[in-house]
Design a protein around this motif. Structure first.
Motif, PDB file in Angstrom:
ATOM      1  N   UNK A 162     -13.928  69.174   2.691  1.00 23.99           N
ATOM      2  CA  UNK A 162     -14.666  68.222   3.516  1.00 23.99           C
ATOM      3  C   UNK A 162     -14.135  66.801   3.355  1.00 23.99           C
ATOM      4  N   UNK A 163     -14.288  66.017   4.438  1.00 25.11           N
ATOM      5  CA  UNK A 163     -14.054  64.581   4.404  1.00 25.11           C
ATOM      6  C   UNK A 163     -15.313  63.893   4.924  1.00 25.11           C
ATOM      7  N   UNK A 164     -15.969  63.129   4.056  1.00 23.66           N
ATOM      8  CA  UNK A 164     -17.247  62.523   4.415  1.00 23.66           C
ATOM      9  C   UNK A 164     -17.567  61.393   3.448  1.00 23.66           C
ATOM     10  N   UNK A 165     -18.555  60.567   3.821  1.00 25.43           N
ATOM     11  CA  UNK A 165     -18.975  59.470   2.951  1.00 25.43           C
ATOM     12  C   UNK A 165     -20.403  59.068   3.288  1.00 25.43           C
ATOM     13  N   UNK A 166     -21.080  58.518   2.311  1.00 26.42           N
ATOM     14  CA  UNK A 166     -22.345  57.814   2.545  1.00 26.42           C
ATOM     15  C   UNK A 166     -22.573  56.826   1.417  1.00 26.42           C
ATOM     16  N   UNK A 167     -22.657  55.550   1.755  1.00 24.36           N
ATOM     17  CA  UNK A 167     -22.986  54.491   0.809  1.00 24.36           C
ATOM     18  C   UNK A 167     -24.313  53.887   1.225  1.00 24.36           C
ATOM     19  N   UNK A 168     -25.247  53.757   0.307  1.00 25.62           N
ATOM     20  CA  UNK A 168     -26.528  53.112   0.564  1.00 25.62           C
ATOM     21  C   UNK A 168     -26.777  52.079  -0.531  1.00 25.62           C
TER      22      UNK A 168
END
Length: 468
Positions: A162-168
């Motif tokens: 997978x290629x993904x991101x999430x920054x919070x």
């Protein structure tokens, strides 16, 4: 409803040319070209609808996130607000060699659309106003799945990774504002901060080789990777599929100071400065997978840190001018000091079975100037219409663009309204559109194939405020 303390407005109203003041601020900012990278373009529905202005204008309890001195401008002695941010993105990455596209869609359980809370309470005690809040400062998110060209190793090997991101990034400010005189207010805040990152990213063997040759990779696992018979890539996975929980996270703090000064009954200036964050290293569990054309995929679980990932210091200057009893205009200029915090993304991995790997991904962000202008038209006792525009200089160089960190939008156009449900309660709504921005990167190490990233975005905010 209780009224605010006197603002020192004289019966004779002095109208200063707001357009001239806004133009002077914009001229001082220089050429405006992109927007706010990982930072939301305004806090609260009032500010968001007006292009993010908040330095010299009363935007309610959410003002503690930009200039806490504006809390003294609120009409009510006490106010509580609760709201929700909704962020939807339209991101697409194109392989310029093959013409293939990798759209960012809802392939996972924790990315897009993105929801974040807005909570705040303000109480006035004499000349003081005290506030406590919780806001999403910003972030990013992508979800390219497992089957696009981004999931191929060097030589076109499909990996299914997978290629993904999430920054919070969340802020919890404790703020105070003091009315020093009829014209002057001063304020400050101390913010607890939390940030969490999910990341799945494949680096091709050519990208790994480029990082090694530039001295950006070290550790005892490096000769192990180099000893594989046919290395095609390395994949990092640090993700938890939950609404807030993240693969790596950290706590820290920041602070801000600000002031406002009334030049006349209708014109107010403001200034505020937010300190660079002091965050601990984000840490958690991760898996490093070596992709080899002969040996296959070799997964190494372990512990991972993203070191010294900070939010920048920000200088805000603003002006607000009441043109008529119904129309107010405002403008802000912000200088965001990205260069001091986003030179490299530093990743440190320690495998459970022994061995470590340290990588520095180049980013080289530039400091950024943001210009925001907005207006509010009070139609009657219940309805207020708002609108704004926000533009800024580009912080991200094209040569360091990563598909999973497409911090590229250039301009925001916003609109919204406020509706007084009662003399004490109101509902405010804001919509903000980030116009499509296109950026190319043909440079190792952050991309293997020449890519073109297209990014547009729509944000919405709904807030309920009770004043008493």
């Amino acid at each position: 409803m209780k009224k605010r303390h006197s603002t020192g407005r004289s019966p004779r109203r002095q109208r200063l040319p707001m357009a001239g003041l806004a133009l002077a601020l914009a001229t001082a900012a220089g050429a405006a070209q992109a927007t706010d990278v990982f930072r939301l373009e305004g806090f609260g529905a009032v500010s968001r609808a007006m292009g993010g202005v908040a330095t010299a204008h009363d935007v309610g309890p959410a003002g503690m996130m930009t200039n806490p001195a504006t809390l003294s401008l609120m009409e009510a002695d006490n106010a509580a607000m609760v709201g929700l941010d909704l962020v939807t993105t339209d991101i697409d990455v194109r392989n310029r060699d093959t013409g293939e596209n990798a759209p960012s869609r809802n392939h996972g359980a924790n990315r897009g659309p993105y929801f974040a809370p807005e909570l705040a309470y303000v109480q006035r005690v004499g000349a003081w106003s005290f506030g406590l809040g919780a806001f999403a400062q910003g972030g990013l998110g992508t979800e390219y799945g497992r089957n696009s060209f981004l999931s191929r190793g060097t030589g076109g090997l499909d990996t299914g990774l997978e290629n993904a991101s999430r920054l919070l990034v969340l802020n919890i400010p404790v703020a105070a504002s003091f009315r020093a005189s009829e014209a002057l207010t001063i304020g400050g805040s101390i913010d607890a901060m939390w940030q969490g990152l999910n990341l799945d990213m494949l680096l091709g063997a050519d990208q790994v080789g480029s990082l090694i040759s530039a001295g950006r990779v070290s550790g005892s696992l490096l000769p192990v990777l180099g000893g594989l018979p046919d290395l095609r890539g390395a994949h990092f996975s640090l993700t938890r599929n939950a609404p807030l929980a993240s693969g790596v996270n950290a706590w820290g703090y920041t602070g801000r100071v600000g002031m406002t000064y009334a030049l006349s009954a209708d014109t107010r200036l403001g200034a505020a400065y937010t300190l660079r964050s002091r965050m601990g290293d984000m840490d958690g569990r991760a898996t490093l997978t070596a992709v080899d054309g002969v040996a296959g995929q070799i997964a190494l679980p372990g512990k991972l840190q993203v070191r010294d990932f900070q939010m920048p210091s920000v200088l805000n200057l603003g002006v607000s001018h009441r043109v008529t009893d119904r129309l107010t205009l405002a403008a802000d200029v912000s200088r965001v000091f990205w260069a001091g915090v986003m030179k490299d993304i530093k990743v440190a991995f320690v495998a459970d079975g022994g061995g470590d790997l340290n990588i520095r991904l180049p980013q080289d962000y530039r400091d950024q100037t943001v210009v925001a202008v907005g207006g509010a038209w009070r139609m009657d006792e219940r309805w207020t219409l708002r609108g704004g525009l926000r533009v800024a200089q580009q912080a991200l160089p094209s040569s360091t663009l990563l598909p999973v960190i497409p911090a590229t939008p250039r301009k925001h156009l916003s609109a919204g309204f406020g509706y007084a449900v009662s003399p004490r309660a109101s509902v405010d709504f804001a919509w903000s559109h980030a116009f499509r921005e296109i950026m190319d990167n043909t440079s190792l190490p952050n991309t293997s194939a020449p890519i073109r990233v297209s990014h547009a975005q729509d944000n919405a905010t709904l807030v309920y405020t009770w004043r008493f």
